[in-house]
Design a protein around this motif. Structure first.
Motif: not given
Lengths: 907, 142
Positions: B48-49, B51, B54, B73
């Motif tokens: 569920n993540f 990148e 930034n 992050i």
């Protein structure tokens, strides 16, 4: 609870249905503009000042969502908010606070930041207003950090952590987390309060906290916040705090092993959010081996959990554990599972985490296996992560190479399977290492030769092969299968498939063959002699072809051998691969700098005593410049020594010992770096003294010429040479002098100097006159002298406190801003002598700044007409080794370099 | 901290956008499109993540709606993942089985739910009971 599907807003419903009925975009836009005009006109009646909640709420909503920060209405709005903030109705106060938090402009920070802390800590403020006030203050702090006086309110804000309302504690901990980063000392009281709050939650049962229990987990969000706040501080020293915190952390680890109270994913997520944050804190403390190993084991069980989220987070968290000496070995136990993740995970981001972890856990014992697995994975790896993987493999192979033939094999394999992703840094690096390590050169030549024999090979392979064979092809030329002509033909068979830059490199390899293998020189000349090369539209290629051809024809074997000699070893520096890797992830690296330092193996190779060359690693770009060094345009240029005999372009190199033969004080003029007056030159006939005064970017140099003879000097003519760039950098004006200096007389001359820009060369005085020697024979004096004008003469001393000094020091952390030199002491390392010299430098010698009392630091501002350049000096003596390390940081790279050169001559 | 909260449907229509950093309008639009592009291609086997520039996006899908929170992050992923769920449960309770249209027609109410639960890019209140009580009190003022 009644349904709230809205009807209170009839106008809005009408507006929405109007929009839906619009036939075209234009019609829609028109309707919206009409509504906007309505809204603006409504401002005249001023929704904000309404006492009806609905109107006020809508007014605030429009302001938060639609108003530009620099709107003209802002003044009116701020007034409206001010009125609501002092309202007796807490709902209105709350709306106003939420609005400030949503907009959070500087204007608002200035208007409200002074009052908000009072509202926050007042006993009369009700809880939900306090919650908003804390976060509102946080927002204003982020907009304008200087708007809050931390010291004044710190202790009362910290005490909010004791508040009975958990929502207030939650908001306060967010605020304190941010403020304590800015002024940790003011808020250090939060450590013990956070620990006791945390301990109460962790030891509670889920029924205790009622409202704040989420899927049987007591206050998960607050726990995370408190654990995070504690990571702003070092591990607690107070024994009772410490043991209490350790109990909490153990408690959290224990609960991770309890049977779940619910099968719902919300339960396990909430529980694990706390667990992961606790592990972060354990890693942050890095002092409890037992907890670190337990954390690692717990994460190990997640590695094969069916939830992808957990596998991902476990890999991520383990990456940090791998960098702690206490848990590094524990992480290694899971190597097989991690390698398996690389092969089987469906989500590329999980595989990426596995790569990161393998990189972090790599050491001498497992390097060959990990590198092999990464190479295998690379063949099928997602395009988005290939380049980073290539870098990582290259770094690991270099760092842990015990046998450099293995290293060469790995890099060549990298080029073979992922040639497109092999950046310049990587192939430069392999060349540097081969050049610097004699023991691997023959093997590298052989392997490159074999790789090039394959029908399809990547252009990067041609580059490496071309360079290596050009340098070391002779080492394998004894073998009939790789005779000189075979080597040459094989390289040349790739030539036409390559880009211009590779062809340039190959041409250099060819000309190097001319020296290594004179027998194939005609073959090479034929190639150079083709129109394709001699008349190539690319200037660089054409120049190389023309020059190499001419050189091969004109130069004797001896000259060729000298010019085309094997490359000297590259200078030792940190590998630029690491820099490249860091650049690819700027944000993480920055925030994670501390951890990363441990995580990334430093790529400076281990020194291997069996190698005769020793191990040196160098800047990769050197390869390129070094190649160009051998083009004829450079070779046939006058040598630096010849050039410097031309007085107008004398270049000063303070570090060199000899100096220019024509400048008569070249050896000792450097003593004037740290002093302002003295004898510049003296012989039997004349004594020349000088006295320097400076202010800001202006200097006045008084020159004293003393006639030591019994007769007059005639045609006395001192002139100043400021050749080349120096003429622009310094404005020099010398007062004219009489052409006769009487016997035994001393005359003074004033020279005014304006420093326009920073400079690196040295002003020269050219002095000519006629005199009669002892035998009354007329002689002429004609000499050049360096004048004592150095960049540091324009220093203005700056007083600084320790904190200020190191803040600036850190601010000047780019590599170009720093210059450093380590050099042996030429004089006795006596404290007073060093201090006197540093004081003479012109900058301010700062006491009690450097934590190490043996070190010296100075600060100053170099004044030039065009700008002021702050410079910091740090001198670290090592009395045992009789060495100094000198570091300069300044906002201008040329100044840093120049100061290092100058100052390092003084001790 | 939270950089923004987005609720989008599968077609990429924005149902709620709450920004906690200052951005120009066209930059916001670009972010909205990028988030949609990188979230909708992921399936149930993915985390569920994601990148994102930034930052990272923590998201969860409920029927046709994607609830996305963009955070720093180094933030705790599960903390925000459950913050989303907590938020959705409150919406569900408040609107009695919330659906996409509730968000469209009652957007101003959704904003006040958001402001009760999140403020200044931080979680403000996590207790569903407390949030709902407060919302009910506010509704009674209408």
């Amino acid at each position: 609870m009644p349904a709230v599907k809205g009807d209170g807003m009839r106008g809005l419903a009408v507006f929405i249905s109007d929009i839906r009925n619009c036939k075209s975009k234009e019609a829609e836009l028109k309707r919206i503009n009409k509504e906007l005009a309505n809204i603006r006109s409504k401002f005249k009646v001023n929704l904000l000042s309404s006492n009806k909640y609905t109107e006020k709420q809508i007014g605030y909503l429009f302001i938060s969502v639609l108003i530009e920060q620099n709107s003209e209405l802002m003044k009116l709005i701020i007034q409206g908010i001010k009125n609501d903030l002092v309202s007796r109705n807490p709902v209105h106060v709350n709306l106003a606070l939420q609005c400030i938090a949503n907009i959070g402009s500087r204007e608002m920070a200035e208007a409200f930041a002074p009052e908000l802390p009072k509202l926050l800590i007042s006993g009369d403020t009700i809880d939900f207003v306090k919650q908003s006030a804390a976060l509102c203050l946080l927002k204003l702090f982020r907009t304008m950090p200087e708007c809050i006086n931390c010291a004044e309110y710190a202790s009362r804000i910290v005490h909010l952590l004791n508040d009975s309302h958990m929502g207030v504690v939650m908001s306060a901990s967010s605020l304190i987390e941010a403020l304590s980063k800015k002024s940790p000392e003011d808020f250090k009281g939060c450590v013990s309060l956070s620990i006791s709050r945390l301990s109460r939650i962790v030891t509670s049962t889920y029924t205790d906290l009622q409202d704040y229990t989420y899927y049987f987990v007591p206050a998960p969000w607050l726990c995370v916040k408190l654990l995070r706040l504690l990571q702003n501080y070092p591990p607690p020293e107070d024994p009772s705090n410490k043991s209490r915190l350790l109990e909490c952390l153990e408690g959290i680890l224990n609960r991770a092993q309890d049977a779940p109270k619910s099968k719902k994913v919300q339960h396990s997520n909430a529980k694990n959010s706390v667990l992961f944050e606790a592990i972060s804190l354990i890693i942050h403390m890095d002092s409890e081996p037992n907890l670190l190993v337990r954390a690692c084991n717990q994460l190990g069980t997640f590695l094969s959990h069916r939830e992808t989220n957990l596998r991902y987070l476990a890999l991520e968290s383990m990456c940090l554990l791998a960098t702690s000496e206490f848990s590094h070995e524990a992480v290694k136990k899971h190597q097989d599972t991690i390698i398996n993740a690389l092969k089987t995970e469906r989500d590329v981001s999980v595989r990426q985490r596995a790569v990161d972890l393998l990189y972090a856990m790599c050491d001498r014992t497992n390097a060959s296996e990990i590198v092999a697995e990464m190479l295998t994975y690379l063949e099928t790896a997602d395009y988005s992560i290939r380049e980073e993987m290539v870098l990582k493999v290259a770094i690991l192979a270099e760092k842990y190479a015990t046998d450099y033939t293995w290293y060469v094999d790995v890099i060549l394999k990298l080029i073979r399977i992922a040639g497109d992703y092999v950046s310049e840094e990587v192939w430069y690096r392999v060349i540097q290492i081969v050049v610097n390590r004699e023991d691997v050169q023959g093997y590298a030549a052989k392997t490159c030769f074999e790789a090039l024999q394959k029908p399809a090979c990547h252009e990067n392979m041609v580059k490496v092969g071309g360079y290596i064979l050009g340098e070391f092809g002779n080492l394998i030329a004894g073998d009939q299968r790789s005779s000189p002509s075979i080597q040459f033909h094989m390289l040349h068979s790739k030539y036409h498939l390559c880009s211009i830059s590779t062809r340039c490199l190959l041409l250099t390899a060819y000309v190097k063959f001319c020296n290594l293998f004179p027998e194939i020189k005609p073959m090479i000349q034929d190639v150079l002699n083709t129109d394709h090369n001699l008349r190539n539209p690319d200037a660089e290629l054409q120049q190389r072809a023309v020059e190499y051809l001419a050189m091969s024809k004109i130069a004797s074997a001896d000259v060729l051998a000298t010019v085309l000699e094997e490359m000297p070893p590259f200078a030792e520096k940190e590998s630029s691969l690491l820099a490249k890797l860091k650049k690819s992830k700027p944000q993480q690296e920055e925030e994670n700098a501390e951890k990363e330092k441990k995580a990334r193996p430093s790529a400076v190779m281990a020194n291997d005593s069996s190698s005769s060359t020793g191990v040196v690693s160098g800047s990769l770009v050197d390869v390129d410049t070094a190649q160009k060094e051998h083009t004829l345009s450079d070779v046939f240029q006058p040598s630096p020594a010849a050039a410097s005999s031309d007085r107008s372009s004398v270049e000063m190199r303070p570090a060199s010992t000899g100096g220019d033969p024509d400048v008569f004080n070249a050896v000792d003029y450097l003593k004037f770096v740290t002093k302002n007056n003295g004898i510049l030159y003296e012989d039997d006939n004349i004594q020349i003294g000088c006295k320097l005064e400076t202010r800001s970017n202006l200097a006045r140099l008084g020159m004293f010429y003393g006639n030591k003879t019994g007769g007059a000097f005639t045609n006395f003519n001192p002139s100043i040479l400021a050749g080349g760039s120096l003429g622009v950098q310094l404005q020099v004006q010398a007062k004219p002098l009489d052409a006769v200096v009487g016997a035994g007389a001393q005359v003074q001359q004033l020279i005014n100097i304006v420093c326009v820009q920073e400079f690196t060369k040295q002003l020269i005085m050219h002095l000519q006159f006629s005199y009669h020697d002892k035998n009354s024979v007329q002689q002429s004096f004609d000499k050049c002298l360096y004048l004592p004008i150095f960049i540091n003469k324009f220093f203005e001393p700056t007083e600084m406190a320790s904190e200020q000094f190191f803040n600036r020091w850190k601010a000047l952390s780019q590599t170009v801003q720093e210059a450093q030199k380590i050099f042996p002491a030429k004089n006795p390392m006596e404290k007073e002598a060093i201090r006197t010299k540093l004081a003479g430098l012109g900058s301010k010698l700062l006491d009690d700044v450097d934590p190490n009392p043996e070190n010296y630091v100075c600060a100053g501002i170099v004044h030039t007409q065009s700008q002021q350049i702050g410079a910091l000096v740090r001198l670290e003596p090592n009395t045992q080794a009789k060495m100094y390390r000198l570091t300069i940081r300044s906002s201008k790279d040329t100044v840093s370099k120049q100061l290092v050169e100058l100052i390092s001559t003084q001790f | 901290m939270i950089r923004f909260i987005l609720i989008q449907n599968r077609a990429g229509k924005t149902r709620l956008a709450k920004w906690y950093m200052n951005l120009e309008d066209d930059e916001k639009q670009k972010l909205i499109e990028e988030v949609h592009a990188c979230v909708t291609v992921r399936d149930a086997k993915h985390t569920n993540f994601v990148e994102f520039r930034n930052f990272k996006i923590v998201y969860r899908r409920y029927a046709g709606l994607y609830f996305c929170i963009c955070v720093d992050i180094l933030d705790n992923n599960l903390y925000y993942l459950e913050a989303i769920h907590n938020f959705v449960e409150v919406l569900n309770e408040y609107f009695h089985n919330v659906c996409e249209l509730d968000l469209v027609f009652n957007f101003y109410k959704v904003y006040s739910v958001v402001d009760e639960m999140f403020l200044a890019g931080e979680v403000r209140e996590t207790s569903q009971t407390k949030v709902l009580k407060q919302l009910l009190m506010l509704t009674s003022l209408e």
